[in-house]
Scaffold this motif. Structure first.
Motif, PDB file in Angstrom:
ATOM      1  N   GLY A  92       0.818  -1.212   0.000  1.00  0.00           N
ATOM      2  CA  GLY A  92       0.000   0.000   0.000  1.00  0.00           C
ATOM      3  C   GLY A  92       0.849   1.259   0.000  1.00  0.00           C
ATOM      4  N   PHE A  93       1.932   1.241   0.790  1.00  0.00           N
ATOM      5  CA  PHE A  93       2.857   2.375   0.821  1.00  0.00           C
ATOM      6  C   PHE A  93       3.422   2.633  -0.571  1.00  0.00           C
ATOM      7  CE2 PHE A  93       7.142   4.064   1.135  1.00  0.00           C
ATOM      8  CZ  PHE A  93       6.990   5.145   1.986  1.00  0.00           C
ATOM      9  N   SER A  94       3.892   1.577  -1.226  1.00  0.00           N
ATOM     10  CA  SER A  94       4.503   1.731  -2.549  1.00  0.00           C
ATOM     11  C   SER A  94       3.488   2.184  -3.592  1.00  0.00           C
ATOM     12  CB  SER A  94       5.141   0.415  -2.982  1.00  0.00           C
ATOM     13  OG  SER A  94       6.146   0.040  -2.073  1.00  0.00           O
ATOM     14  N   ALA A  95       2.303   1.605  -3.548  1.00  0.00           N
ATOM     15  CA  ALA A  95       1.285   1.962  -4.542  1.00  0.00           C
ATOM     16  C   ALA A  95       0.827   3.404  -4.387  1.00  0.00           C
ATOM     17  CB  ALA A  95       0.092   1.024  -4.425  1.00  0.00           C
ATOM     18  N   ILE A  96       0.556   3.821  -3.158  1.00  0.00           N
ATOM     19  CA  ILE A  96       0.090   5.196  -2.936  1.00  0.00           C
ATOM     20  C   ILE A  96       1.204   6.194  -3.218  1.00  0.00           C
ATOM     21  CG2 ILE A  96      -0.846   6.796  -1.228  1.00  0.00           C
ATOM     22  CD1 ILE A  96      -2.828   4.673  -2.198  1.00  0.00           C
ATOM     23  N   GLY A 103       0.576  12.024  -9.656  1.00  0.00           N
ATOM     24  CA  GLY A 103      -0.297  13.186  -9.524  1.00  0.00           C
ATOM     25  C   GLY A 103       0.450  14.496  -9.373  1.00  0.00           C
ATOM     26  N   GLY A 104       1.747  14.450  -9.155  1.00  0.00           N
ATOM     27  CA  GLY A 104       2.537  15.668  -9.092  1.00  0.00           C
ATOM     28  C   GLY A 104       2.625  16.296  -7.719  1.00  0.00           C
ATOM     29  N   ALA A 105       2.377  15.524  -6.664  1.00  0.00           N
ATOM     30  CA  ALA A 105       2.480  16.067  -5.308  1.00  0.00           C
ATOM     31  C   ALA A 105       3.950  16.272  -4.948  1.00  0.00           C
ATOM     32  CB  ALA A 105       1.832  15.104  -4.310  1.00  0.00           C
ATOM     33  N   SER A 106       4.192  17.183  -4.001  1.00  0.00           N
ATOM     34  CA  SER A 106       5.559  17.421  -3.560  1.00  0.00           C
ATOM     35  C   SER A 106       6.066  16.210  -2.780  1.00  0.00           C
ATOM     36  CB  SER A 106       5.617  18.673  -2.680  1.00  0.00           C
ATOM     37  OG  SER A 106       4.951  18.429  -1.453  1.00  0.00           O
ATOM     38  N   GLU A 107       7.372  16.171  -2.514  1.00  0.00           N
ATOM     39  CA  GLU A 107       7.968  15.005  -1.857  1.00  0.00           C
ATOM     40  C   GLU A 107       7.409  14.810  -0.447  1.00  0.00           C
ATOM     41  OE1 GLU A 107       9.996  11.599  -1.695  1.00  0.00           O
ATOM     42  OE2 GLU A 107       9.878  12.886  -3.450  1.00  0.00           O
ATOM     43  N   PHE A 113       1.135  10.949   2.164  1.00  0.00           N
ATOM     44  CA  PHE A 113       0.076  10.126   1.571  1.00  0.00           C
ATOM     45  C   PHE A 113       0.458   8.652   1.589  1.00  0.00           C
ATOM     46  CE2 PHE A 113      -1.223  13.931  -1.224  1.00  0.00           C
ATOM     47  CZ  PHE A 113      -2.104  14.380  -0.251  1.00  0.00           C
ATOM     48  N   ALA A 114       1.735   8.356   1.303  1.00  0.00           N
ATOM     49  CA  ALA A 114       2.189   6.968   1.262  1.00  0.00           C
ATOM     50  C   ALA A 114       2.129   6.321   2.645  1.00  0.00           C
ATOM     51  CB  ALA A 114       3.602   6.898   0.708  1.00  0.00           C
ATOM     52  N   ILE A 115       2.510   7.047   3.676  1.00  0.00           N
ATOM     53  CA  ILE A 115       2.449   6.499   5.033  1.00  0.00           C
ATOM     54  C   ILE A 115       1.006   6.222   5.433  1.00  0.00           C
ATOM     55  CG2 ILE A 115       2.833   7.067   7.469  1.00  0.00           C
ATOM     56  CD1 ILE A 115       5.418   8.484   6.567  1.00  0.00           C
ATOM     57  N   GLY A 118      -0.238   3.229   3.470  1.00  0.00           N
ATOM     58  CA  GLY A 118       0.313   1.973   3.982  1.00  0.00           C
ATOM     59  C   GLY A 118      -0.382   1.523   5.254  1.00  0.00           C
ATOM     60  N   ILE A 119      -0.651   2.470   6.149  1.00  0.00           N
ATOM     61  CA  ILE A 119      -1.335   2.129   7.401  1.00  0.00           C
ATOM     62  C   ILE A 119      -2.759   1.661   7.129  1.00  0.00           C
ATOM     63  CG2 ILE A 119      -2.243   3.106   9.545  1.00  0.00           C
ATOM     64  CD1 ILE A 119       0.301   4.875   9.606  1.00  0.00           C
ATOM     65  N   VAL A 120      -3.453   2.357   6.254  1.00  0.00           N
ATOM     66  CA  VAL A 120      -4.839   1.980   5.937  1.00  0.00           C
ATOM     67  C   VAL A 120      -4.883   0.626   5.224  1.00  0.00           C
ATOM     68  CG1 VAL A 120      -6.843   2.639   4.556  1.00  0.00           C
ATOM     69  CG2 VAL A 120      -5.692   4.345   5.943  1.00  0.00           C
TER      70      VAL A 120
END
Length: 156
Positions: A92-96, A103-107, A113-115, A118-120
């Motif tokens: 989930g972390f890797s996919a998100i 989508g062009g979000a900042s680092e 979002f990835a964290i 991954g938790i969800v």
């Protein structure tokens, strides 16, 4: 322009739905791919590797669910749930992270979002593996017939 944005949102929603629907299969898929690669490296052939990998993946999933459902020990259930949730959380972390980078979000936002993703995703896998098991100690309780329990059973 509007149609492409709308279809992009629909596509992203479908990808996230597939991620959550398949989260519980991350551990069996990992085990199956590992066994399949090992069998292929022993020069047994492609068909033998595929069969061994699929059998091992199904066996891992079924044994995990059976043990989780039948064992009454809380630490064992926690360990099995963690075994299924950890690879799902990493997936989930890797996919998100990948989707938010597209989508062009900042680092910083990508990592946030990835964290959260991954938790969800790990929580979703935990709930799905535990869905077949009832509460601890529920095996001794007699089940009530649905027709007897309903106050409307005799109304026609």
């Amino acid at each position: 322009m509007f149609l492409s944005a709308f279809l992009s949102v629909i596509g992203l929603g479908c990808l996230v739905w597939v991620l959550f629907a398949l989260a519980v299969y991350a551990l069996p898929a990992f085990v199956g791919v590992s066994v399949g690669m090992y069998v292929y490296d022993t020069e047994a052939g492609l068909i033998a590797a595929l069969v061994a990998g699929m059998f091992t993946a199904v066996f891992t999933y079924l044994i995990g669910q059976i043990i989780f459902a039948k064992v009454q020990s809380v630490p064992v259930r926690l360990a099995i749930g963690a075994l299924f949730a950890a690879p799902a959380g990493v997936a989930g972390f890797s996919a998100i992270k990948g989707l938010s980078q597209i989508g062009g979000a900042s680092e910083g936002w990508t990592l946030a979002f990835a964290i959260i993703g991954g938790i969800v995703t790990a929580g979703t896998a935990w709930v799905r593996i535990g869905s077949l098991a009832g509460p601890i100690g529920d095996d001794d309780v007699e089940s009530i017939d649905a027709m007897k329990a309903s106050p409307f059973a005799n109304d026609r």
